[in-house]
Design an enzyme around this catalytic site. Structure first.
Site, mmCIF file in Angstrom:
data_model
loop_
_atom_site.group_PDB
_atom_site.id
_atom_site.type_symbol
_atom_site.label_atom_id
_atom_site.label_comp_id
_atom_site.label_asym_id
_atom_site.label_seq_id
_atom_site.Cartn_x
_atom_site.Cartn_y
_atom_site.Cartn_z
ATOM 1 N N GLN A 85 0.828 -1.206 0.000
ATOM 2 C CA GLN A 85 0.000 0.000 0.000
ATOM 3 C C GLN A 85 0.866 1.261 0.000
ATOM 4 O O GLN A 85 0.364 2.361 -0.193
ATOM 5 C CB GLN A 85 -0.946 0.002 1.215
ATOM 6 C CG GLN A 85 -2.117 -0.973 1.073
ATOM 7 C CD GLN A 85 -3.064 -0.993 2.254
ATOM 8 O OE1 GLN A 85 -3.264 -2.045 2.858
ATOM 9 N NE2 GLN A 85 -3.667 0.121 2.610
ATOM 10 N N ARG A 144 -9.259 -0.284 7.462
ATOM 11 C CA ARG A 144 -10.159 0.633 6.802
ATOM 12 C C ARG A 144 -10.571 1.780 7.721
ATOM 13 O O ARG A 144 -11.745 2.084 7.893
ATOM 14 C CB ARG A 144 -11.403 -0.072 6.301
ATOM 15 C CG ARG A 144 -12.086 0.766 5.224
ATOM 16 C CD ARG A 144 -13.212 0.004 4.607
ATOM 17 N NE ARG A 144 -13.767 0.771 3.507
ATOM 18 C CZ ARG A 144 -14.224 0.228 2.409
ATOM 19 N NH1 ARG A 144 -14.156 -1.066 2.231
ATOM 20 N NH2 ARG A 144 -14.748 0.969 1.470
ATOM 21 N N CYS A 145 -9.577 2.385 8.347
ATOM 22 C CA CYS A 145 -9.862 3.588 9.114
ATOM 23 C C CYS A 145 -8.570 4.355 9.185
ATOM 24 O O CYS A 145 -7.515 3.833 8.909
ATOM 25 C CB CYS A 145 -10.351 3.258 10.521
ATOM 26 S SG CYS A 145 -9.064 2.680 11.619
ATOM 27 N N GLU A 203 -12.991 5.339 4.368
ATOM 28 C CA GLU A 203 -12.984 4.656 5.648
ATOM 29 C C GLU A 203 -14.129 5.061 6.554
ATOM 30 O O GLU A 203 -14.431 4.366 7.515
ATOM 31 C CB GLU A 203 -11.625 4.906 6.279
ATOM 32 C CG GLU A 203 -10.575 4.436 5.269
ATOM 33 C CD GLU A 203 -9.167 4.696 5.650
ATOM 34 O OE1 GLU A 203 -8.954 5.634 6.434
ATOM 35 O OE2 GLU A 203 -8.280 3.984 5.178
#
Ligand code: FES
Ligand code: FES
Lengths: 163, 806
Positions: free
Chosen positions: B237, B384-385, B760
């Protein structure tokens, strides 16, 4: 380990290859036949990323060993449409944003392709149930369901027009 | 060649710029199975790597016998810590300032830890060889509970840190303690709490879970000994950060390393870190001189790479009798597992958890976080935050509910009473943030109205009565959540990872015929960057998005950037894209003025062209200008039309939203059914509504999983109990409800296009909404709080505890 001689019909073409009998169909397809459309998300038959069509049924190719696939007729995502003539499902997944990372997509579309042959006119519930062997981590399924229903509608309209 | 026929609206539409639900360019290849993911890469002579992993959570490694494995035909090498030690690669730095064993160095600290790396001619042979390696272990006492880990006589987990009382984030007060992080005003908070009319207390546990993208982690490392260049394709990522880390630890010069992130099958935080598999593949390729591929299987993914959450949050919140909040205190015990392998910005060892005052105007607050080692897998990533924001949002949204119960107030009213008002922005929170913009009351009112909140409450009350009369066994839960995210890390002055500032970048080249390529330092994992960044650019430079190629993920061609996670791509790289576009436009203005034979100041921008002020029929389109940039010799101007921008954001962005979940719960079976889920998001300027909606659907579904069953569970001796997708809950299309999405639009004042990021928010906002729905269903019977995940058995347990099965 000694290899066996494997003969299959894949996406309409006769293919022959050597493979260990224990080798998983998904590895035969991806590594020996270079069909990297179907993916591996779990190799324990839970996710459906490896879904292909074998003898008219959706199967998880991580759960079929090479020996079982001998003589079989197999369709993968690569056999559904061509770059110039996408399959309705492929078009509808794009139109209705039925994919994000794309990893589940080949398995989803291949499964949906069989589902719409089993049930050409499904309800939303039937699509959700019929697709429940395929996991998606990105889309929340809503647009996948929408894509499949839209594809069914278009396929039925084309069929009607032809009749 | 001036084309005057299309109207202004038609010209705007043709660009497919900001606000267009442009269909994704990525999808053409993905729908045909023509994506190119790591495991699709095949190179001549390529070998496969596979790990021997520890079955024990804590044990000494007495010996590793490779002989039988090496004797198996097709096995090329077996690496252990002893082989890596001379290279200094048996340990590696983590992104959190700790270090982690690449291969077990004397002991193992969690089940699934990497012990030896086998390299063989194919994956089957590698797997066979793994079975042939004999490892002798001597087991040690296991601690999986962070509170027990801090007891005085707890076993020493990290012997490598023996005697070290200073860690990367300050003082360590115990051998299993990592750091204490403190924010806010302790004395002021204590005073306010002691003087308060009402105080509510609760311990809220956000259980350990895992991002579990559908594609697991993997890489192909290829050392070309002829030209001395190392190329690594991998599920990264943050490719540039990986290159820098790889260079620092391997000693290979950074220009001789090329990191490529091909298509990525979802990341959600799982693919930010650096894993032993990457290091071992690189070493194996250097040793063997041929490419080496390593791809983890699902069980390895769940057991070893990047868990998320595992926060024990002990809160106290105070208020006046009529519900005005006066103070908040929180103490977190954070279980980081065996190594501190979070990916938080350096100065934030608990990420941005200090956003835990949420959407509320809380005058004083205090926070401490203790990081602890246990015999569990390392990680602590942002699933996902943005860093620890979902933990913070869950904490405050539970505390609000608990306070509402104590006050006997409606939880929606309590929220509205304490929201930061629109006129208070930019708002300085008690724990140190400056919220950029928001209009919470408007969003909240819209949400309550949309679901018919009042009548839902009436229906719920009637159902409780019917239940008491024995007419039904089902209850209704109404789960409320108003969350505020903090994303877009971040300003270089306070955000870095391993010393690398968290700016991002974009480089644009306009081609003579009026098409373009833009390269960025980020990397899409399904977010559709190739589609949306082209839209940002289309609106800035007036060339159709369809004529703009977006390229990411190759460190040899992309400008340096910190990658995609923490919803930072739109706030940071999106801003860089807009700014680079503006540089292009500035030069284009000079070219246009020259061509139109007027002064630079006498032309103005209009959608896709510069026109002469007051004479709009005289203009040059961007396409014409592009050609002129390469064709005309313009005095005082260099030929060409290119720009680079490195964007250091002045602040974070603060997206927010209002989510409401209505759930039916069967008291006797614990079975739940989502009747309605409404998600209102405000992510500032909306770039592509179709993609935003898709992100919300996906994020809420992840939240559904986490709240209702998804858990990385361990037994007391450190066995992972949920290591396959059989036990680790991922909802199918069948369990997943239909969502209603909605929005308000409050632009960020400091972002060039006002966008805040959205990917997110739905994970952050939905978990409290689902959990609150479950707990709210039992409020009428005296229930206050129960821990997630709310699987059927745990819900049944709540009912049982309340005596509802009698
Ligand atoms: S890889 Fe076959 S079902 Fe997951
Ligand atoms: S689109 Fe990513 S898993 Fe379905």
């Amino acid at each position: 380990m000694s290899k066996m001689h494997l003969k299959m019909t894949v996406n309409g073409a006769e293919v022959e290859t050597l493979a260990e009998p224990r080798e998983l169909l998904i590895h035969v397809l991806r590594e020996r036949l270079n069909l990297t459309g179907p993916h591996i998300g779990c190799d324990t038959s839970h996710c459906g990323a490896c879904t292909v069509d074998m003898n008219g049924k959706s199967v998880k190719a991580c759960t079929v060993v090479a020996a079982q696939a001998n003589g079989a007729s197999i369709t993968t995502i690569e056999g559904l449409g061509t770059p110039d003539a996408l399959h309705v499902l492929q078009r509808m997944f794009r139109e209705h944003h039925g994919l994000q990372c794309g990893f589940c997509t080949p398995g989803m579309i291949t499964r949906a392709w069989r589902l719409l042959q089993e049930n050409p006119n499904p309800t939303e519930e039937e699509v959700r149930f019929g697709m429940s062997g395929n996991l998606c981590r990105c889309t929340g399924y809503q647009n996948i369901v929408k894509s499949i229903l839209a594809a069914a509608a278009e396929m039925n309209a084309v069929k009607e027009a032809a009749e | 060649m001036n084309d005057q026929s299309p109207t202004r609206d038609e010209r705007i539409e043709k660009l497919k710029g900001l606000g267009a639900s442009r269909r994704r360019v990525e999808d053409v290849r993905f729908t045909q199975g023509k994506g190119n993911y790591v495991d699709d890469i095949k190179m001549p002579g390529m070998l496969f790597g596979d790990f021997v992993r520890s079955p024990y959570a804590h044990a000494r490694v007495v010996s590793v016998n490779k002989a039988a494995a090496l004797a198996l035909p097709g096995v090329v090498a077996v690496l252990t810590a002893e082989d890596l030690a001379p290279l200094g690669l048996h340990w590696m730095p983590t992104l959190a300032g700790d270090k982690q064993m690449v291969l077990a160095d004397g002991k193992v600290l969690f089940q699934g830890q990497e012990v030896a790396f086998v390299v063989a001619k194919d994956r089957y042979t590698a797997a066979d060889a793994v079975e042939l390696i004999e490892v002798e272990y001597e087991d040690l006492p296991v601690v999986t509970d962070p509170f027990k880990a801090l007891e005085p006589d707890a076993p020493v987990l990290r012997e490598d840190l023996a005697g070290k009382t200073e860690g990367a984030h300050g003082h360590r007060r115990h051998h299993n303690h990592i750091f204490t992080w403190e924010m806010g005003d302790e004395a002021g908070t204590e005073t306010a709490l002691s003087e308060a009319e009402v105080v509510a207390e609760e311990t809220v546990y956000y259980h350990r879970t895992h991002p579990c993208p559908l594609e697991t982690c993997g890489c192909v490392a290829s050392m070309d000994k002829v030209n001395g260049k190392l190329t690594v394709w991998g599920t990264f990522q943050a490719p540039h950060a990986v290159r820098t880390v790889a260079s620092l630890i391997s000693g290979i010069a950074e220009h001789n390393i090329r990191i490529i992130s091909p298509d990525i099958g979802g990341g959600f935080g799982n693919k930010v870190g650096v894993y032993p598999g990457y290091i071992c593949s690189i070493v194996a390729s250097i040793v063997t001189g041929v490419p080496v591929k390593w791809v983890e299987d699902r069980m390895e993914n769940l057991m070893s790479t990047a868990f998320a959450r595992d926060y024990w949050m002990k809160g106290r919140i105070s208020a006046t009798k009529d519900g005005r909040i006066t103070a908040l205190d929180c103490h977190v015990t954070a279980d980081h597992g065996a190594f501190d392998a979070c990916a938080d910005p350096t100065k934030f060892p608990a990420g941005f958890f200090n956003i835990c005052t949420g959407s509320y105007d809380i005058p004083v607050a205090h926070l401490t976080v203790d990081g602890v080692y246990t015999n569990k897998a390392p990680g602590g990533v942002a699933y996902r935050c943005s860093f620890r924001v979902t933990e913070a949002a869950y904490f405050i949204e539970r505390m609000i509910e608990v306070l509402a119960i104590k006050l006997g107030m409606d939880a929606a009213d309590l929220r509205a009473k304490n929201f930061i008002r629109k006129d208070q922005f930019p708002y300085h929170s008690a724990l140190g943030w400056e919220y950029d913009s928001g209009d919470y009351h408007t969003a909240w009112a819209k949400a309550l109205e949309a679901v018919g909140y009042k009548s839902l409450r009436a229906e719920q009350a009637a159902r409780v009565e019917a239940f008491k009369r024995g007419e039904t066994r089902k209850l209704i839960g109404i789960g409320l959540c108003h969350f505020t995210e903090i994303v877009g890390a971040g300003p270089v002055k306070n955000c870095d990872i391993l010393g690398l500032g968290m700016f991002d970048s974009c480089e644009i080249r306009i081609h003579p015929t009026g098409s373009a390529i833009a390269r960025l330092g980020t990397i899409s994992q399904g977010q559709g960057h190739a589609t949306t960044f082209a839209q940002i650019l289309a609106s800035e430079i007036g060339l159709p998005a369809d004529d703009i190629t977006i390229e990411e993920g190759d460190t040899d061609t992309a400008p340096y950037g910190l990658g995609t996670y923490g919803s930072r791509s739109t706030p940071v790289a999106g801003a860089a894209t807009a700014m680079a576009g503006r540089k292009i436009r500035a030069k284009a203005q000079m070219i246009a003025a020259y061509l139109l034979e007027v002064h630079d100041d006498d032309v103005e921008w209009d959608v896709d062209r510069f026109t002469v002020k007051g004479a709009p029929e005289r203009f040059k389109t961007m396409k014409e200008i592009a050609f002129a940039a390469y064709h005309n010799a313009i005095p005082g101007l260099e030929p060409g039309l290119e720009a680079v921008s490195y964007y250091d954001p002045p602040n974070m962005t603060y997206p927010f939203g209002a989510y409401i979940c209505v759930m039916e719960i069967d008291v006797d079976t614990g079975v739940w059914e989502i009747r309605q889920f409404y998600a209102l998001d405000d992510c500032g300027t909306r770039i592509n509504p179709m993609i935003i909606e898709g992100q919300v659907h996906g994020g809420v579904t992840e939240g559904l999983a986490i709240a209702m069953g998804q858990e990385l569970a361990y037994d007391e001796i450190g066995n992972v109990k949920t290591g396959t997708l059989m036990d680790f809950f991922i909802p199918t299309a069948w369990e997943t409800p239909h969502y209603i999405t909605d929005f308000t639009e409050t632009p960020s004042p400091h972002h060039p296009i006002g966008a805040k990021g959205v990917g997110e928010s739905p994970n952050v906002g939905s978990v409290p909404a689902f959990s609150n729905a479950v707990q709210d269903a039992f409020r009428a019977f005296g229930h206050v709080h129960a821990h997630m995940p709310h699987d059927h058995w745990r819900i049944w347990t709540i009912a049982e505890g309340l005596g509802l099965h009698a």
